[in-house]
Design a protein around this motif. Structure first.
Motif, mmCIF file in Angstrom:
data_model
loop_
_atom_site.group_PDB
_atom_site.id
_atom_site.type_symbol
_atom_site.label_atom_id
_atom_site.label_comp_id
_atom_site.label_asym_id
_atom_site.label_seq_id
_atom_site.Cartn_x
_atom_site.Cartn_y
_atom_site.Cartn_z
ATOM 1 N N VAL A 2 0.821 -1.198 0.000
ATOM 2 C CA VAL A 2 0.000 0.000 0.000
ATOM 3 C C VAL A 2 0.862 1.259 0.000
ATOM 4 O O VAL A 2 1.763 1.412 0.800
ATOM 5 C CB VAL A 2 -0.923 0.010 1.239
ATOM 6 C CG1 VAL A 2 -1.653 1.325 1.338
ATOM 7 C CG2 VAL A 2 -1.909 -1.137 1.154
ATOM 8 N N GLN A 3 0.572 2.153 -0.920
ATOM 9 C CA GLN A 3 1.126 3.503 -0.937
ATOM 10 C C GLN A 3 -0.043 4.449 -1.196
ATOM 11 O O GLN A 3 -0.361 4.780 -2.333
ATOM 12 C CB GLN A 3 2.190 3.656 -2.022
ATOM 13 C CG GLN A 3 3.431 2.815 -1.771
ATOM 14 C CD GLN A 3 4.464 3.001 -2.852
ATOM 15 O OE1 GLN A 3 4.133 3.406 -3.960
ATOM 16 N NE2 GLN A 3 5.701 2.708 -2.533
ATOM 17 N N ALA A 4 -0.702 4.864 -0.117
ATOM 18 C CA ALA A 4 -1.942 5.624 -0.259
ATOM 19 C C ALA A 4 -1.662 7.117 -0.309
ATOM 20 O O ALA A 4 -0.654 7.603 0.187
ATOM 21 C CB ALA A 4 -2.879 5.319 0.908
ATOM 22 N N PHE A 21 -7.372 4.819 0.660
ATOM 23 C CA PHE A 21 -7.085 3.507 0.098
ATOM 24 C C PHE A 21 -8.233 3.103 -0.826
ATOM 25 O O PHE A 21 -9.394 3.119 -0.420
ATOM 26 C CB PHE A 21 -6.942 2.455 1.198
ATOM 27 C CG PHE A 21 -5.867 2.746 2.204
ATOM 28 C CD1 PHE A 21 -4.576 2.274 2.019
ATOM 29 C CD2 PHE A 21 -6.137 3.495 3.345
ATOM 30 C CE1 PHE A 21 -3.584 2.529 2.946
ATOM 31 C CE2 PHE A 21 -5.152 3.757 4.282
ATOM 32 C CZ PHE A 21 -3.873 3.276 4.075
ATOM 33 N N GLU A 59 -4.753 0.645 -4.417
ATOM 34 C CA GLU A 59 -3.829 0.181 -3.376
ATOM 35 C C GLU A 59 -4.072 -1.268 -2.980
ATOM 36 O O GLU A 59 -3.344 -1.812 -2.148
ATOM 37 C CB GLU A 59 -3.948 1.070 -2.131
ATOM 38 C CG GLU A 59 -3.359 2.466 -2.284
ATOM 39 C CD GLU A 59 -4.204 3.372 -3.156
ATOM 40 O OE1 GLU A 59 -3.619 4.084 -3.985
ATOM 41 O OE2 GLU A 59 -5.448 3.339 -3.005
#
Length: 346
Positions: free
Chosen positions: A23-25, A113, A117
């Motif tokens: 995850v890179q929100a 998110f 993601e």
């Protein structure tokens, strides 16, 4: 009929796999708007945080009530419809939306998110934290488990019979219960199986496990109690939300018991009537703890006459908060107070 029900809940059934997603929100810092009144549209879910603030996920934003005034926390972040809210054990707030995934709020900044993601769907109807601190999301594309780094998704490919997830709980023995638009499914950590009773399938809107380890199912065709071996059908009217208070009483948002002559086949008509504000259709029902083991527990109905009733919360002071089609209300045992913009605070 299922398609109509899903449309009413803004659900779009999507297919998703069982995948791990790093995850890179997106992160954003924002200011919020203060108001003396609460939401003015449908208030779907209500919680109270560790500090005593009350949080409301509504169609016109996520509101925080500090005991004096309301703040629309999401007013400058997003204008999407909010459906669910959770405070995790770290004190972070999670806001589920319809169409824009879930927002993580740490008190200063937001992270969003979505399926980009790894979330299984962008319509997030319920949020749940399990015993190990993982946060689960029921979406229109399946169930997603987030461990702080990755999403793990559970869909029809893994055994769910429907990707539209409306309720998630973990019971006392560690099994996960998924309420879907078509069935209840149980995940034991190895496989997912469909939960039925004598061939009956449960079209669920809410699931809880009470202090006595009974499982309660709020369904399109009624309220069901399962004690591990036997089932009791408490009422056959539509039940949208279930809540257990500190004394062990069970509260539901449901149709009035006076409407039992309505068959489940007329569900769409009844829900539409509730959304337009027909009186005496939706009630806040309290089932007395002392009679819960009876086939027909003693029930008290509170009729706000405001159409649809949604989430329920017992606040620290013992008052009962509930969401309705035009905002949020508080019941002190005698009177019902409104906090919406139209009527103001009473």
């Amino acid at each position: 009929m299922k398609n109509k029900r899903n449309a009413l809940l803004c659900m779009v059934i999507l297919l998703a796999g069982f995948i791990y997603f790093p995850v890179q929100a997106q992160q954003k810092q924002t200011k919020s708007g203060d108001s003396s009144a609460g939401p003015n549209r449908i208030a779907r879910n209500i919680i109270q945080d560790k500090k005593g603030n009350i949080w409301i996920a509504a169609f016109d934003g996520v509101f925080r009530y500090d005991g004096k005034s309301f703040t629309n926390i999401t007013s400058t972040v997003s204008s999407v419809t909010f459906f669910s809210v959770l405070e995790d054990r770290k004190g972070n707030l999670w806001f589920g939306s319809i169409g824009s995934g879930v927002f993580l709020y740490d008190g200063r900044t937001f992270k969003n998110f979505t399926t980009r993601e790894g979330l299984s769907g962008n319509g997030v109807t319920c949020i749940y934290e399990d015993k190990t601190g993982n946060v689960w999301f029921g979406t229109d594309g399946g169930a997603s488990c987030y461990n702080g780094k990755f999403f793990r998704n559970y869909t029809m490919k893994e055994g769910l019979t429907n990707n539209s997830i409306l309720a998630i709980i973990e019971d006392k023995v560690g099994k996960f219960w998924f309420g879907t638009s078509g069935d209840v499914c149980i995940y034991d950590g190895k496989r997912i199986r469909v939960f039925t009773h004598k061939g009956k399938h449960f079209n669920v809107r809410s699931i809880i496990e009470d202090k006595q380890s009974n499982i309660w199912l709020g369904c399109v065709d009624g309220l069901w109690r399962y004690n591990g071996s036997t089932f009791t059908n408490v009422t056959r009217n539509f039940v949208g939300y279930i809540y257990e208070d500190k004394k062990g009483n069970i509260w539901t948002s449901s149709e009035s018991v006076n409407n039992r002559d309505w068959a489940s086949s007329s569900y769409d008509k009844k829900v539409l009537s509730g959304l337009t504000g027909e009186k005496d259709l939706w009630v806040l029902s309290r089932y007395d703890k002392k009679s819960l083991s009876n086939k027909r527990p003693a029930v008290t109905e509170i009729k706000p006459e405001k159409g649809m009733i949604c989430g329920v919360l017992e606040a620290n002071d013992g008052s009962i908060w509930f969401g309705a089609s035009d905002g949020v209300y508080r019941y002190d045992g005698n009177t019902i107070n409104s906090f919406n913009h139209k009527e103001g605070q009473k």
